[in-house]
Motif scaffolding. Structure first.
Motif, PDB file in Angstrom:
ATOM      1  N   SER A  32       0.909 -44.951  27.703  1.00 42.31           N
ATOM      2  CA  SER A  32       0.227 -44.123  27.191  1.00 42.31           C
ATOM      3  C   SER A  32      -1.285 -44.293  27.331  1.00 42.31           C
ATOM      4  O   SER A  32      -2.022 -43.843  26.497  1.00 42.31           O
ATOM      5  CB  SER A  32       0.554 -44.221  25.416  1.00 42.31           C
ATOM      6  OG  SER A  32       1.772 -43.506  25.583  1.00 42.31           O
ATOM      7  N   LEU A  35      -3.925 -39.675  28.608  1.00 41.33           N
ATOM      8  CA  LEU A  35      -3.568 -38.516  27.928  1.00 41.33           C
ATOM      9  C   LEU A  35      -3.954 -37.122  28.632  1.00 41.33           C
ATOM     10  O   LEU A  35      -5.045 -37.174  29.233  1.00 41.33           O
ATOM     11  CB  LEU A  35      -4.403 -38.741  26.414  1.00 41.33           C
ATOM     12  CG  LEU A  35      -4.097 -39.852  25.783  1.00 41.33           C
ATOM     13  CD1 LEU A  35      -5.198 -40.000  24.757  1.00 41.33           C
ATOM     14  CD2 LEU A  35      -2.908 -40.070  25.425  1.00 41.33           C
ATOM     15  N   ASN A  37      -4.911 -33.442  27.401  1.00 44.26           N
ATOM     16  CA  ASN A  37      -4.931 -32.588  26.161  1.00 44.26           C
ATOM     17  C   ASN A  37      -4.913 -33.435  25.185  1.00 44.26           C
ATOM     18  O   ASN A  37      -4.333 -32.875  24.192  1.00 44.26           O
ATOM     19  CB  ASN A  37      -4.449 -31.215  26.357  1.00 44.26           C
ATOM     20  CG  ASN A  37      -4.634 -30.690  27.743  1.00 44.26           C
ATOM     21  OD1 ASN A  37      -5.504 -30.373  28.073  1.00 44.26           O
ATOM     22  ND2 ASN A  37      -3.461 -29.942  27.989  1.00 44.26           N
ATOM     23  N   SER A  38      -5.505 -34.830  25.084  1.00 45.43           N
ATOM     24  CA  SER A  38      -5.529 -35.417  24.014  1.00 45.43           C
ATOM     25  C   SER A  38      -3.947 -35.901  23.597  1.00 45.43           C
ATOM     26  O   SER A  38      -3.761 -36.606  22.606  1.00 45.43           O
ATOM     27  CB  SER A  38      -5.935 -35.251  22.743  1.00 45.43           C
ATOM     28  OG  SER A  38      -7.274 -34.716  23.137  1.00 45.43           O
ATOM     29  N   LYS A  39      -3.038 -35.607  24.338  1.00 45.90           N
ATOM     30  CA  LYS A  39      -1.604 -36.261  24.073  1.00 45.90           C
ATOM     31  C   LYS A  39      -0.994 -37.116  25.143  1.00 45.90           C
ATOM     32  O   LYS A  39      -1.139 -36.655  26.517  1.00 45.90           O
ATOM     33  CB  LYS A  39      -0.564 -35.173  23.709  1.00 45.90           C
ATOM     34  CG  LYS A  39      -1.102 -34.352  22.746  1.00 45.90           C
ATOM     35  CD  LYS A  39      -0.156 -32.789  22.372  1.00 45.90           C
ATOM     36  CE  LYS A  39      -0.781 -32.141  21.244  1.00 45.90           C
ATOM     37  NZ  LYS A  39      -0.003 -30.899  21.451  1.00 45.90           N
ATOM     38  N   PRO A  40      -0.226 -37.988  25.055  1.00 48.12           N
ATOM     39  CA  PRO A  40       0.672 -38.841  26.099  1.00 48.12           C
ATOM     40  C   PRO A  40       1.361 -37.742  27.010  1.00 48.12           C
ATOM     41  O   PRO A  40       1.925 -36.694  26.394  1.00 48.12           O
ATOM     42  CB  PRO A  40       1.639 -39.707  25.584  1.00 48.12           C
ATOM     43  CG  PRO A  40       0.824 -39.991  23.770  1.00 48.12           C
ATOM     44  CD  PRO A  40       0.193 -38.556  23.735  1.00 48.12           C
ATOM     45  N   ALA A  41       1.462 -38.176  28.249  1.00 47.33           N
ATOM     46  CA  ALA A  41       2.250 -36.993  28.985  1.00 47.33           C
ATOM     47  C   ALA A  41       3.565 -37.888  29.982  1.00 47.33           C
ATOM     48  O   ALA A  41       2.996 -39.173  29.919  1.00 47.33           O
ATOM     49  CB  ALA A  41       1.398 -36.394  30.134  1.00 47.33           C
TER      50      ALA A  41
END
Length: 127
Positions: A32, A35, A37-41
């Motif tokens: 993690s 990120l 868009n500010s989220k884990p991918a």
């Protein structure tokens, strides 16, 4: 990033950060440290033009180039150039797991490293 739309996240990062292997970047994604868009991918995420990608990369490992006397088959040498016949199987640059016994180690012992171009780990060697 328009030309990169549709690429896998790990492939995109490999192009953007060539000093890191794809496996290293995949590990960063898994941890993690990447990120979208500010989220884990996930590594397999297909990026879009409007995506914002943030990554926290570890500092590259510091590997000291240790001069070692290695037999070199020198064909030509002057003040600016050294040409040699590299032995088959001789690794050129130190890398993960290989820090000694390389052509760069041999050249560091043979030459004054301060006179070499490039970084200390890649002293101006042209293949």
């Amino acid at each position: 990033m328009d030309d990169d739309a549709g690429k896998r996240l790990d492939q995109y990062l490999t192009i953007q950060f060539p000093s890191f292997s794809r496996t290293q970047l995949q590990q960063q994604i898994t941890n993690s440290d990447v990120l979208v868009n500010s989220k884990p991918a996930k590594s397999s995420y297909r990026i879009h033009t409007a995506d914002t990608i943030e990554i926290e990369l570890p500092p590259p490992p510091v590997i000291e180039l240790i001069p070692e006397p290695i037999p070199l088959d020198i064909i030509y040498e002057d003040n600016d150039l050294l040409v040699l016949n590299k032995q088959a199987g001789l690794v050129v640059h130190p890398a993960a797991g290989i820090v000694t016994g390389t052509l760069a180690n041999g050249l560091a012992a043979y030459l004054d490293p301060s006179n070499c171009s490039g970084s200390p780990m890649r002293p101006g060697i042209v293949h």
